[in-house]
Design an enzyme around this catalytic site. Structure first.
Site, PDB file in Angstrom:
ATOM      1  N   ARG A 102      47.814  52.672  58.731  1.00  0.00           N
ATOM      2  CA  ARG A 102      46.466  52.128  59.014  1.00  0.00           C
ATOM      3  C   ARG A 102      45.492  52.248  57.837  1.00  0.00           C
ATOM      4  O   ARG A 102      44.275  52.179  58.024  1.00  0.00           O
ATOM      5  CB  ARG A 102      45.851  52.781  60.255  1.00  0.00           C
ATOM      6  CG  ARG A 102      46.618  52.507  61.504  1.00  0.00           C
ATOM      7  CD  ARG A 102      45.768  52.728  62.743  1.00  0.00           C
ATOM      8  NE  ARG A 102      46.616  52.780  63.903  1.00  0.00           N
ATOM      9  CZ  ARG A 102      47.083  53.890  64.442  1.00  0.00           C
ATOM     10  NH1 ARG A 102      46.725  55.065  63.943  1.00  0.00           N
ATOM     11  NH2 ARG A 102      47.868  53.837  65.480  1.00  0.00           N
ATOM     12  N   LYS A 119      32.049  37.619  39.061  1.00  0.00           N
ATOM     13  CA  LYS A 119      32.698  37.574  40.384  1.00  0.00           C
ATOM     14  C   LYS A 119      32.221  38.740  41.254  1.00  0.00           C
ATOM     15  O   LYS A 119      31.940  38.567  42.438  1.00  0.00           O
ATOM     16  CB  LYS A 119      34.224  37.596  40.242  1.00  0.00           C
ATOM     17  CG  LYS A 119      34.866  37.658  41.624  1.00  0.00           C
ATOM     18  CD  LYS A 119      36.261  37.193  41.716  1.00  0.00           C
ATOM     19  CE  LYS A 119      36.699  37.260  43.188  1.00  0.00           C
ATOM     20  NZ  LYS A 119      38.102  37.030  43.399  1.00  0.00           N
ATOM     21  N   ARG A 158      29.798  33.254  48.363  1.00  0.00           N
ATOM     22  CA  ARG A 158      31.183  33.525  47.917  1.00  0.00           C
ATOM     23  C   ARG A 158      32.070  32.281  48.014  1.00  0.00           C
ATOM     24  O   ARG A 158      33.072  32.168  47.316  1.00  0.00           O
ATOM     25  CB  ARG A 158      31.777  34.683  48.731  1.00  0.00           C
ATOM     26  CG  ARG A 158      33.129  35.094  48.198  1.00  0.00           C
ATOM     27  CD  ARG A 158      33.678  36.386  48.758  1.00  0.00           C
ATOM     28  NE  ARG A 158      34.956  36.648  48.111  1.00  0.00           N
ATOM     29  CZ  ARG A 158      35.673  37.739  48.234  1.00  0.00           C
ATOM     30  NH1 ARG A 158      35.226  38.723  48.994  1.00  0.00           N
ATOM     31  NH2 ARG A 158      36.824  37.871  47.616  1.00  0.00           N
ATOM     32  N   HIS A 216      49.113  28.996  39.771  1.00  0.00           N
ATOM     33  CA  HIS A 216      47.800  28.957  40.419  1.00  0.00           C
ATOM     34  C   HIS A 216      46.780  28.263  39.518  1.00  0.00           C
ATOM     35  O   HIS A 216      46.007  27.410  39.970  1.00  0.00           O
ATOM     36  CB  HIS A 216      47.357  30.385  40.750  1.00  0.00           C
ATOM     37  CG  HIS A 216      46.039  30.440  41.460  1.00  0.00           C
ATOM     38  ND1 HIS A 216      45.866  29.960  42.734  1.00  0.00           N
ATOM     39  CD2 HIS A 216      44.823  30.896  41.054  1.00  0.00           C
ATOM     40  CE1 HIS A 216      44.602  30.124  43.092  1.00  0.00           C
ATOM     41  NE2 HIS A 216      43.946  30.695  42.093  1.00  0.00           N
ATOM     42  N   GLU A 243      40.564  30.141  35.946  1.00  0.00           N
ATOM     43  CA  GLU A 243      39.544  30.836  36.758  1.00  0.00           C
ATOM     44  C   GLU A 243      38.268  31.069  35.951  1.00  0.00           C
ATOM     45  O   GLU A 243      37.162  31.031  36.494  1.00  0.00           O
ATOM     46  CB  GLU A 243      40.081  32.171  37.302  1.00  0.00           C
ATOM     47  CG  GLU A 243      41.220  32.048  38.310  1.00  0.00           C
ATOM     48  CD  GLU A 243      40.817  31.506  39.681  1.00  0.00           C
ATOM     49  OE1 GLU A 243      39.614  31.231  39.913  1.00  0.00           O
ATOM     50  OE2 GLU A 243      41.722  31.338  40.528  1.00  0.00           O
ATOM     51  N   GLU A 278      32.272  36.092  52.886  1.00  0.00           N
ATOM     52  CA  GLU A 278      32.329  34.659  52.619  1.00  0.00           C
ATOM     53  C   GLU A 278      31.664  33.796  53.682  1.00  0.00           C
ATOM     54  O   GLU A 278      32.311  32.950  54.301  1.00  0.00           O
ATOM     55  CB  GLU A 278      33.796  34.245  52.420  1.00  0.00           C
ATOM     56  CG  GLU A 278      33.898  32.961  51.638  1.00  0.00           C
ATOM     57  CD  GLU A 278      35.323  32.638  51.167  1.00  0.00           C
ATOM     58  OE1 GLU A 278      35.949  33.475  50.505  1.00  0.00           O
ATOM     59  OE2 GLU A 278      35.761  31.546  51.481  1.00  0.00           O
ATOM     60  N   HIS A 292      45.191  24.888  46.384  1.00  0.00           N
ATOM     61  CA  HIS A 292      46.125  25.658  47.219  1.00  0.00           C
ATOM     62  C   HIS A 292      47.113  24.749  47.937  1.00  0.00           C
ATOM     63  O   HIS A 292      48.280  25.089  48.116  1.00  0.00           O
ATOM     64  CB  HIS A 292      45.365  26.497  48.247  1.00  0.00           C
ATOM     65  CG  HIS A 292      44.888  27.806  47.689  1.00  0.00           C
ATOM     66  ND1 HIS A 292      43.994  28.630  48.338  1.00  0.00           N
ATOM     67  CD2 HIS A 292      45.202  28.443  46.532  1.00  0.00           C
ATOM     68  CE1 HIS A 292      43.779  29.706  47.600  1.00  0.00           C
ATOM     69  NE2 HIS A 292      44.494  29.618  46.503  1.00  0.00           N
ATOM     70  N   HIS A 339      39.948  25.140  44.700  1.00  0.00           N
ATOM     71  CA  HIS A 339      41.010  25.836  45.428  1.00  0.00           C
ATOM     72  C   HIS A 339      41.484  25.111  46.696  1.00  0.00           C
ATOM     73  O   HIS A 339      42.596  25.359  47.153  1.00  0.00           O
ATOM     74  CB  HIS A 339      40.552  27.252  45.805  1.00  0.00           C
ATOM     75  CG  HIS A 339      40.622  28.202  44.642  1.00  0.00           C
ATOM     76  ND1 HIS A 339      39.914  27.991  43.474  1.00  0.00           N
ATOM     77  CD2 HIS A 339      41.321  29.354  44.448  1.00  0.00           C
ATOM     78  CE1 HIS A 339      40.172  28.984  42.630  1.00  0.00           C
ATOM     79  NE2 HIS A 339      41.023  29.819  43.191  1.00  0.00           N
ATOM     80  N   ASN A 391      35.653  29.211  45.612  1.00  0.00           N
ATOM     81  CA  ASN A 391      36.788  28.364  45.995  1.00  0.00           C
ATOM     82  C   ASN A 391      36.778  27.008  45.297  1.00  0.00           C
ATOM     83  O   ASN A 391      37.556  26.123  45.665  1.00  0.00           O
ATOM     84  CB  ASN A 391      36.778  28.134  47.518  1.00  0.00           C
ATOM     85  CG  ASN A 391      36.996  29.431  48.261  1.00  0.00           C
ATOM     86  OD1 ASN A 391      37.838  30.219  47.881  1.00  0.00           O
ATOM     87  ND2 ASN A 391      36.220  29.663  49.312  1.00  0.00           N
ATOM     88  N   LYS A 415      40.002  40.630  48.840  1.00  0.00           N
ATOM     89  CA  LYS A 415      40.874  39.774  49.662  1.00  0.00           C
ATOM     90  C   LYS A 415      42.294  40.004  49.177  1.00  0.00           C
ATOM     91  O   LYS A 415      42.603  39.702  48.015  1.00  0.00           O
ATOM     92  CB  LYS A 415      40.551  38.305  49.438  1.00  0.00           C
ATOM     93  CG  LYS A 415      39.294  37.809  50.068  1.00  0.00           C
ATOM     94  CD  LYS A 415      39.318  36.296  49.897  1.00  0.00           C
ATOM     95  CE  LYS A 415      37.997  35.661  50.084  1.00  0.00           C
ATOM     96  NZ  LYS A 415      38.023  34.245  49.668  1.00  0.00           N
TER      97      LYS A 415
HETATM   98  N1  GLY Z   1      41.499  39.564  45.625  1.00  0.00           N
HETATM   99  C1  GLY Z   1      40.846  38.397  45.247  1.00  0.00           C
HETATM  100  C2  GLY Z   1      39.577  38.151  45.968  1.00  0.00           C
HETATM  101  O1  GLY Z   1      39.144  38.946  46.767  1.00  0.00           O
HETATM  102  O2  GLY Z   1      38.951  37.119  45.773  1.00  0.00           O
END
Ligand code: GLY
Length: 339
Positions: free
Chosen positions: A108, A214, A228, A249, A172, A224, A239, A235, A232, A130
């Site tokens: 956990r 960032k 945030r 990527h 990026e 997000e 993606h 993306h 994207n 993320k």
């Molecule tokens: N780990 C990449 C992000 O949080 O955008």
């Protein structure tokens, strides 16, 4: 050792910029830490791992899947890792994703940190919390948002970085410039990959500028709901193309940014598409591509930016100013068909 701490909603991350892996033992107890890396990084930098318990994974996006997570969990059990264990991902975006995800679910939740070894991971993947895995062609379909306890930069890892990985990371960086930093865009126009690869000071400054850009965006909107989303840019289409057409990527989002510029022309009156394309080309990134529009739209509509029948699409008003527009799926399907 210089440390800068950035606070998020319920956690904080210590950044150790331009320090080196030799400092890791000051941040985490060597006896209660497991490093996770891939075969490429391990082979090229075996000395750096000496003395540390290390799990070595097969490299590549195709291994960013549940099966790898299961294998890592089994190894952690075999190593008798417990809730006091710290996991450290030493690698590119696949390694940071898997490490952050496993650390969030094993028992956990364990403490975790990153040593990003690619340009892409330094400026993007290691930052923001993320962390997840792909499910078939769906990128990052399963995952968590949980911030790393620390991020340590060791620029020495870049010495073994293949050229294509440099280009990948610059996609990026160009994205950041397009959505938020017109001055950096001008700098990228003026310089070239060679300039940055040849000057340690320039690449360090550029990486830190992007990592900070960032971090600030994520601090303002960790989950997000607003700002945030700008990250994207490129993306949504990117993606959808990435796993279907086996692109890196960076290549996928470069194509995504090109088409997002054209969609911006229609929806925001954006007039600088040619400039964006010439910077992408300058950094050896692809721009236009032939793809099966229907097949790609079918994947794209499952994107996490979709809200019921609307997609939050990131567009540009001008270089340095990204905006999010809600586009109905019906309109988006037509736009994609007409691209
Ligand atoms: N780990 C990449 C992000 O949080 O955008």
């Amino acid at each position: 050792m210089t440390k800068r701490t950035y606070k998020f909603s319920n956690a904080s991350t210590d950044f150790y910029l331009a320090n080196g892996i030799s400092h890791l033992k000051k941040i985490t107890d060597i006896k209660a830490t497991v490093l996770i890396t891939d075969e490429h990084v391990y082979k090229a930098h075996a000395k750096r791992f000496k003395g540390w318990d290390t799990i070595v994974l097969k490299p590549g996006e195709e291994f960013k899947i549940q099966e790898t997570v299961d294998a890592v969990v089994e190894q952690l059990i075999a190593m008798e890792a417990d809730r006091k264990t710290t996991l450290v991902g030493v690698g590119g975006g696949v390694i940071t994703d898997i490490t952050g995800y496993v650390a969030s679910v094993y028992m956990r939740g364990l403490r975790f940190g990153f040593i990003p070894t690619t340009v892409l991971a330094l400026v993007d993947a290691s930052i923001g919390g993320k962390n997840g895995i792909d499910v078939g062609v769906y990128k990052n379909m399963v995952g968590v948002i949980r911030q790393p306890a620390f991020i340590l930069h060791d620029m020495g890892f870049l010495n073994s970085l293949p050229q294509v990985e440099w280009e990948n990371g610059f996609a990026e960086i160009i994205k950041h410039a397009c959505i938020k930093d017109a001055k950096m865009f001008a700098e990228l126009e003026k310089n070239s990959l060679k300039t940055y690869q040849g000057r340690q000071k320039s690449i360090c400054e550029l990486i830190q500028r992007n990592a900070l850009l960032k971090t600030k965006v994520v601090q303002k909107d960790e989950f997000e709901n607003g700002e945030r989303r700008l990250l994207n840019f490129g993306h949504t289409l990117g993606h959808a193309l990435e796993n279907q057409y086996e692109l890196s990527h960076g290549q996928a989002i470069a194509i995504g940014m090109t088409y997002a510029c054209h969609i911006s022309e229609q929806l925001t009156g954006f007039k600088q598409t040619e400039k964006v394309i010439s910077v992408l080309e300058k950094y050896n990134l692809p721009t236009y591509a032939a793809f099966d529009k229907q097949k790609v739209f079918n994947v794209l509509k499952m994107d996490k930016k979709r809200e019921k029948k609307e997609m939050n699409y990131v567009l540009l008003e001008k270089i340095g100013k990204g905006v999010v527009k809600s586009i109905s799926l019906k309109q988006l399907e037509k736009i994609i068909q007409d691209l």
